[in-house]
Scaffold this motif. Structure first.
Motif, PDB file in Angstrom:
ATOM      1  N   CYS A  62       0.825  -1.198   0.000  1.00 48.11           N
ATOM      2  CA  CYS A  62       0.000   0.000   0.000  1.00 48.11           C
ATOM      3  C   CYS A  62       0.861   1.251   0.000  1.00 48.11           C
ATOM      4  N   GLY A  71      -5.880  -0.694   4.594  1.00 45.84           N
ATOM      5  CA  GLY A  71      -7.112  -0.890   3.831  1.00 45.84           C
ATOM      6  C   GLY A  71      -6.989  -1.874   2.673  1.00 45.84           C
ATOM      7  N   PRO A  72      -5.966  -1.764   1.821  1.00 45.11           N
ATOM      8  CA  PRO A  72      -5.859  -2.695   0.694  1.00 45.11           C
ATOM      9  C   PRO A  72      -5.726  -4.157   1.139  1.00 45.11           C
ATOM     10  N   ALA A 121      -9.081  -5.369   2.454  1.00 46.55           N
ATOM     11  CA  ALA A 121      -9.993  -5.676   1.346  1.00 46.55           C
ATOM     12  C   ALA A 121      -9.659  -7.033   0.742  1.00 46.55           C
ATOM     13  N   ARG A 122      -8.379  -7.320   0.556  1.00 44.62           N
ATOM     14  CA  ARG A 122      -7.957  -8.609   0.000  1.00 44.62           C
ATOM     15  C   ARG A 122      -8.315  -9.747   0.955  1.00 44.62           C
ATOM     16  N   GLY A 171     -10.772  -9.704   3.079  1.00 44.50           N
ATOM     17  CA  GLY A 171     -12.225  -9.862   2.986  1.00 44.50           C
ATOM     18  C   GLY A 171     -12.632 -10.678   1.777  1.00 44.50           C
ATOM     19  N   LEU A 172     -11.955 -10.465   0.648  1.00 44.16           N
ATOM     20  CA  LEU A 172     -12.238 -11.235  -0.563  1.00 44.16           C
ATOM     21  C   LEU A 172     -11.910 -12.710  -0.338  1.00 44.16           C
TER      22      LEU A 172
END
Length: 113
Positions: free
Chosen positions: A3, A42-43, A46-47, A49-50
Motif C-alpha cells: 500500500c 485498507g488494501p 480488502a484482500r 475480505g475477498l
C-alpha cells in the motif's frame, strides 16, 4: 503488493499468510501481528475480505463435504512450504536434526496441531 505505507509487517507477508489466518493455523503472536496489519491497511483488509468470502462460498457450495484427511494434510504442508518459500526460509530435515536457514530478519515458530 504494497500500500506504500510503513507497517510492522510487510503487505506481501500478510497476503502470503492470509489463508493460514483464515484457517486459524497461526500462533497467537503471529495472528495478532497479521490482524494489527489488517486493522491499519485498507488494501490488505480488502484482500483478506475477498479471500474470506471465497472460503465461505467454498464451504457453502461443498455442502459440508470434507476432503480426505490425507488430502487435507498434503494441502496444509504445501501451504506451509509456499509461505516459507515466500518468506525466504529453508528447512532441511537431516538424521541429526532440523536445519533452518532464514534469509530475512523475521523468525517464526510453527506449532504442529
Amino acid at each position: 503488493m504494497s500500500c506504500g505505507e510503513p507497517h510492522e509487517t510487510d503487505c506481501d507477508e500478510v497476503l502470503a499468510e492470509v489463508w493460514l489466518l483464515l484457517d486459524h493455523e497461526c500462533g497467537e503472536e503471529r495472528d495478532a501481528q497479521l490482524r494489527r496489519h489488517l486493522d491499519e491497511c485498507g488494501p490488505c483488509l480488502a484482500r483478506y475480505g475477498l479471500e474470506e468470502k471465497v472460503k465461505m462460498l467454498l464451504a457453502r457450495t461443498c455442502g459440508g463435504d470434507r476432503a480426505p484427511e490425507e488430502l487435507h494434510s498434503k494441502l496444509r504442508e504445501r501451504i506451509r512450504a509456499t509461505v516459507l518459500e515466500q518468506a525466504q526460509v529453508s528447512v532441511e530435515r537431516t538424521p541429526s536434526g532440523t536445519v533452518v536457514e532464514v534469509n530475512q530478519t523475521r523468525v517464526e515458530t510453527w506449532r504442529r496441531t
